[in-house]
Structure formats: structure tokens, C-alpha cells
Scaffold this motif. Sequence first.
Motif, PDB file in Angstrom:
ATOM      1  N   LEU A  18      -1.403   2.423 -12.507  1.00 46.58           N
ATOM      2  CA  LEU A  18      -2.405   1.644 -11.765  1.00 46.58           C
ATOM      3  C   LEU A  18      -2.833   0.380 -12.505  1.00 46.58           C
ATOM      4  O   LEU A  18      -3.050  -0.667 -11.903  1.00 46.58           O
TER       5      LEU A  18
ATOM      6  N   PHE B 248      -1.391  14.303 -21.087  1.00 50.50           N
ATOM      7  CA  PHE B 248      -2.181  14.894 -20.008  1.00 50.50           C
ATOM      8  C   PHE B 248      -2.176  16.413 -20.117  1.00 50.50           C
ATOM      9  O   PHE B 248      -3.213  17.063 -19.983  1.00 50.50           O
TER      10      PHE B 248
ATOM     11  N   MET C   4       1.594  16.031 -12.122  1.00 48.47           N
ATOM     12  CA  MET C   4       0.428  16.598 -12.794  1.00 48.47           C
ATOM     13  C   MET C   4       0.194  18.037 -12.347  1.00 48.47           C
ATOM     14  O   MET C   4      -0.085  18.918 -13.154  1.00 48.47           O
TER      15      MET C   4
ATOM     16  N   MET D 282      -7.666  12.871 -14.862  1.00 52.13           N
ATOM     17  CA  MET D 282      -6.714  12.485 -13.836  1.00 52.13           C
ATOM     18  C   MET D 282      -6.695  10.965 -13.671  1.00 52.13           C
ATOM     19  O   MET D 282      -5.624  10.353 -13.626  1.00 52.13           O
TER      20      MET D 282
ATOM     21  N   LEU E 127      -3.507   8.409 -14.319  1.00 52.32           N
ATOM     22  CA  LEU E 127      -2.959   7.543 -13.271  1.00 52.32           C
ATOM     23  C   LEU E 127      -3.110   6.074 -13.640  1.00 52.32           C
ATOM     24  O   LEU E 127      -2.205   5.270 -13.415  1.00 52.32           O
TER      25      LEU E 127
ATOM     26  N   LEU F 167       0.835  -1.206   0.000  1.00 52.69           N
ATOM     27  CA  LEU F 167       0.000   0.000   0.000  1.00 52.69           C
ATOM     28  C   LEU F 167       0.871   1.258   0.000  1.00 52.69           C
ATOM     29  O   LEU F 167       0.560   2.251  -0.640  1.00 52.69           O
TER      30      LEU F 167
ATOM     31  N   LEU G 232       1.222   7.203  -6.337  1.00 49.19           N
ATOM     32  CA  LEU G 232       0.124   8.158  -6.562  1.00 49.19           C
ATOM     33  C   LEU G 232       0.624   9.577  -6.316  1.00 49.19           C
ATOM     34  O   LEU G 232       0.388  10.482  -7.115  1.00 49.19           O
TER      35      LEU G 232
ATOM     36  N   HIS H 283       2.999  10.762  -9.194  1.00 53.20           N
ATOM     37  CA  HIS H 283       2.306  11.167 -10.422  1.00 53.20           C
ATOM     38  C   HIS H 283       1.446  12.399 -10.207  1.00 53.20           C
ATOM     39  O   HIS H 283       1.375  13.276 -11.059  1.00 53.20           O
ATOM     40  N   TYR H 284       0.788  12.460  -9.059  1.00 52.61           N
ATOM     41  CA  TYR H 284      -0.108  13.579  -8.786  1.00 52.61           C
ATOM     42  C   TYR H 284       0.674  14.898  -8.745  1.00 52.61           C
ATOM     43  O   TYR H 284       0.250  15.891  -9.328  1.00 52.61           O
TER      44      TYR H 284
ATOM     45  N   MET I 251      -9.419   7.553   0.321  1.00 52.14           N
ATOM     46  CA  MET I 251      -8.307   8.300  -0.265  1.00 52.14           C
ATOM     47  C   MET I 251      -8.767   9.541  -1.034  1.00 52.14           C
ATOM     48  O   MET I 251      -8.063  10.038  -1.892  1.00 52.14           O
TER      49      MET I 251
ATOM     50  N   LEU J 285      -6.016  -3.865  -6.402  1.00 50.91           N
ATOM     51  CA  LEU J 285      -5.307  -2.710  -5.853  1.00 50.91           C
ATOM     52  C   LEU J 285      -5.384  -1.494  -6.764  1.00 50.91           C
ATOM     53  O   LEU J 285      -4.715  -0.502  -6.565  1.00 50.91           O
ATOM     54  N   ARG J 286      -6.215  -1.574  -7.811  1.00 53.48           N
ATOM     55  CA  ARG J 286      -6.211  -0.498  -8.793  1.00 53.48           C
ATOM     56  C   ARG J 286      -7.050   0.702  -8.404  1.00 53.48           C
ATOM     57  O   ARG J 286      -6.933   1.759  -8.994  1.00 53.48           O
ATOM     58  N   ASP J 287      -7.911   0.520  -7.411  1.00 56.78           N
ATOM     59  CA  ASP J 287      -8.855   1.589  -7.104  1.00 56.78           C
ATOM     60  C   ASP J 287      -8.142   2.882  -6.709  1.00 56.78           C
ATOM     61  O   ASP J 287      -7.192   2.886  -5.945  1.00 56.78           O
ATOM     62  N   LEU J 288      -8.661   3.977  -7.266  1.00 58.27           N
ATOM     63  CA  LEU J 288      -8.024   5.264  -7.050  1.00 58.27           C
ATOM     64  C   LEU J 288      -8.469   5.911  -5.751  1.00 58.27           C
ATOM     65  O   LEU J 288      -7.767   6.726  -5.172  1.00 58.27           O
TER      66      LEU J 288
ATOM     67  N   LYS K 120      -8.826  20.614  -6.627  1.00 57.17           N
ATOM     68  CA  LYS K 120      -8.284  19.966  -5.457  1.00 57.17           C
ATOM     69  C   LYS K 120      -9.251  18.937  -4.872  1.00 57.17           C
ATOM     70  O   LYS K 120      -8.863  17.845  -4.471  1.00 57.17           O
TER      71      LYS K 120
ATOM     72  N   THR L 113      -9.997   4.169  -2.946  1.00 57.90           N
ATOM     73  CA  THR L 113     -10.172   3.344  -1.753  1.00 57.90           C
ATOM     74  C   THR L 113      -8.884   2.640  -1.363  1.00 57.90           C
ATOM     75  O   THR L 113      -8.237   2.028  -2.197  1.00 57.90           O
ATOM     76  N   GLN L 114      -8.508   2.751  -0.106  1.00 57.22           N
ATOM     77  CA  GLN L 114      -7.387   1.960   0.376  1.00 57.22           C
ATOM     78  C   GLN L 114      -7.888   0.854   1.310  1.00 57.22           C
ATOM     79  O   GLN L 114      -7.934  -0.302   0.939  1.00 57.22           O
ATOM     80  N   ASP L 115      -8.310   1.231   2.515  1.00 62.37           N
ATOM     81  CA  ASP L 115      -8.827   0.227   3.438  1.00 62.37           C
ATOM     82  C   ASP L 115     -10.346   0.273   3.511  1.00 62.37           C
ATOM     83  O   ASP L 115     -11.028  -0.713   3.334  1.00 62.37           O
TER      84      ASP L 115
ATOM     85  N   LYS M 117       2.096   1.966  -3.397  1.00 64.65           N
ATOM     86  CA  LYS M 117       1.045   2.532  -4.237  1.00 64.65           C
ATOM     87  C   LYS M 117       0.831   4.009  -3.900  1.00 64.65           C
ATOM     88  O   LYS M 117       0.718   4.845  -4.786  1.00 64.65           O
TER      89      LYS M 117
END
Lengths: 194, 216
Positions: free
Chosen positions: B141, A115, A86, B132, B136, A72, A79, A82-83, B160, B148-151, B102, B153-155, A75
Motif C-alpha cells: 500500500l 507477520f 495472512m 494487519m 499490508l 481500484l 489486498l 495479501h489477506y 471496505m 489510494l493507500r487507505d485500507l 474477521k 475506504t474505496q468510494d 488494489k
Amino acid sequence: MAMYGADALEVLKELSTATRLPVYRAKSVSKAVDEVIHLHAEVLAILRERPEAARNDASVTASVIFHHAALLRNKRIMLAYHYHRMQYLQNLRWEVGAILPPDVREATSALETGFFSAYDRLLGDYMTEVDLNLTEDLTPPKDLFIEVRVVQDAGTIITEAGDELTLTRNSTHYLRRSDVEHLIRQGVVEHIVH
Amino acid sequence: MALSSSQSSWGLKGHSGAAVQNNDIEALKQAWLNEKFSPHVLIFEDALVARVSEDVKEQEDVVAGELDDGATFMTRLKQLELERVKYLLRSYYRTRLRKIEKFCMYILKNPVVRTRLSPAELEYTQRYVDLMAEHLNESFLNGLPEKLRDLTTQDAEDDMIPAPNFDTHVFCKVVDTIGTFQLDQDSSVDLEEGELYLLPFKPIRDLLLDQSIILI
């Protein structure tokens, strides 16, 4: 592998301390992705082969949790990496305009260049919608006219009033601020402050 | 504003007088300040923005006409004043866009917040999120194991998504006396007209939406 996430962390650190955009680290990114795949496989293997131990044996449980946390983290770092890149590109669109400076262009991945163009279209469409160029006047206007010196030849521009004006190097002009504001930010002309 | 006397000489056609113009500019200025100091996006002032934009266009034509006849000192003043109003408009749009970018995912998932955006802003938000996510996904991703690809959600679900920080404090001025106002279970404050306060944002955000207070 010295430490899980070490590579990923390295590129993020490089980005956060850099004054210009560093080159996109495609290798480190794919390494981090491989690491996540590897860690994920480990976790799955433990859960599949020793489901009982994973629940009851504290050391095995810890191993699962550790691997999971490491992937995690990888990951999240990716993120963030990359963010932030951007965000950098977006700011450039506001400050410099629709064309990437050459050094930034070299530092971006093909996807990032894509992008940037897409963001340019998005912002362009929105500005058409509100009928106002929002990238002008980034600071509150003080004077209507300012004196500028041309730093590099920039050909001919057309002013808001419809006049043609040739910008040759070292010439000075007294112009509407709104006509040259973007040229100042691009470094083509400089504002002469007396 | 130093040039307020020149504003009253704008002589707008089709309006009931210069006072209306001044009020609109003042209102836009306040909307802009509120937007600047509020941690989340406020309701888009569409009628106000439309009126001011129209006035700006009208005045630009007037000024252009005067310039054709030879620029006078008064014309220059009008031009400068126009630039200032345009700065307000631009900065108002910009301040909102910054927050929208943001908190884009937070906004899209929150039906109440969505209604505060103009249609153009809402479309912008949607396209921005897509852009965006696409970037990503394609950058890395998609290479991850599927789970694990979800942008977002972690737990836990959507943990997120960046959300505005409501636990902040803001300076505000009370427009209409509100009286005793409950900040939380233990504390309350007397809000008197014209007084300034430094208050936690969370309990007072509704007062801001119905404009009984302004941010400074």
C-alpha cells in the motif's frame, strides 16, 4: 499490457487453486503497484489537461472512469492476495505451532515471516492472559489416552504429569492425548486407530 | 450429558453444592452454542468464564492429588470430564477470536460492539488491526499514490470493512414466552416458550442479547 490487472489476477488465481502456499510473487506485486501508479497518473493527466472534456465529452469521461476502475481493481486484488496469505499463515499458527514448516518459510516474503512472528506473539500474549492454551483440543476430546507411533525421532518430551519420555522412531506409546496432540498435527507421531 | 452423575460427585469445596457446578457448565455450553451460531460477537460471559476456570483449576488440583495416591477409575472419569469442560472453555474463546479477527475493524469502529468484548479481547483486536495494517502497508500500500493507500475506504467512507452478515437465518429456542413479535413491517410471529423457530437474525438479535431466546 494485455489487460489491466492481468498480472495481479494471475497470482491471486495461483493462490486460490494451490494446495500448499505458493511462493510470494514480489515481482507481480510491484508490477501491479506500478500499474496503479501509471493508471493514476493517466487519470490525473486527463483531468488536468482536459477538465472540460472529462466532464462533457462522453468518451473522455468513460476513459477516466475506466482507468479509475482498473486501478481500484488492481488494489482490491492485491489486498485479497495479501489477506489470504495472512489467513493461511494464521491457520498454520493454530494447527502446527510457532515454527513455520521449511517449505512455507521458503514461500513467504520477509514481511510475511515477520507477520507470522508478530501474530505468534499476539496469540501467545492472549493465551497467557486467559491462562489456557487455546490451540489444544481443536476437536472435541473423546479419549483421555491414545496410542501413538513415533514417525520421526523427536528427542525427549516432558508430559503434563512431569514424566520424561524419549520418542524414538517406530516406538509406540500410550499417552495422554493432550501431551501428544500437537505432535500429531506436526506429523511427528501418528495416532494408531484400531 | 452421559457423565452428569459423575459431575455431581465432584464434591466442590466452597460452593453451595454440585447443582451450582452443573448450572455453570450448562450455561457455558449454551453461551458457546449461541456464540457458534450467531453471525456477530455476543457479550463476553466474564463472570461465568471466571467461575468455570476457577473450578477447573480446583478440580485439577484434586485430580492431581488423587493421581499421586494411585489412579482409580473414578479419577479417570473426573479427568475426562475435566477435559470436556476445558474443551468448552477453549472453544468458546476460539469461536470469539475467529469472529473478532474477521470483523476486527468493524468492531473497533462500533462503540456498542466494543463493549461486548473482554478487555483482553479488545486489546487483541487493536493489536491485530495494527498488525494487519502494518503488513499490508509495508507489503504494497505504501507504494501506491497517497490518495489510494487507505485500507478501509474505496468510494464511500469505510466501504471496505468486512461486517457480519445480519441477513441470515438462525434456529432458535424460546426460553420465556414473548408473545407476538414483530419481525418486520409486514410479518410477526408468536414466540412461545420451549418452541423452536427458524427466524431471520436481524430482528431477533436483541432477544438473544437479553437471553429470552437461545440458538441451537
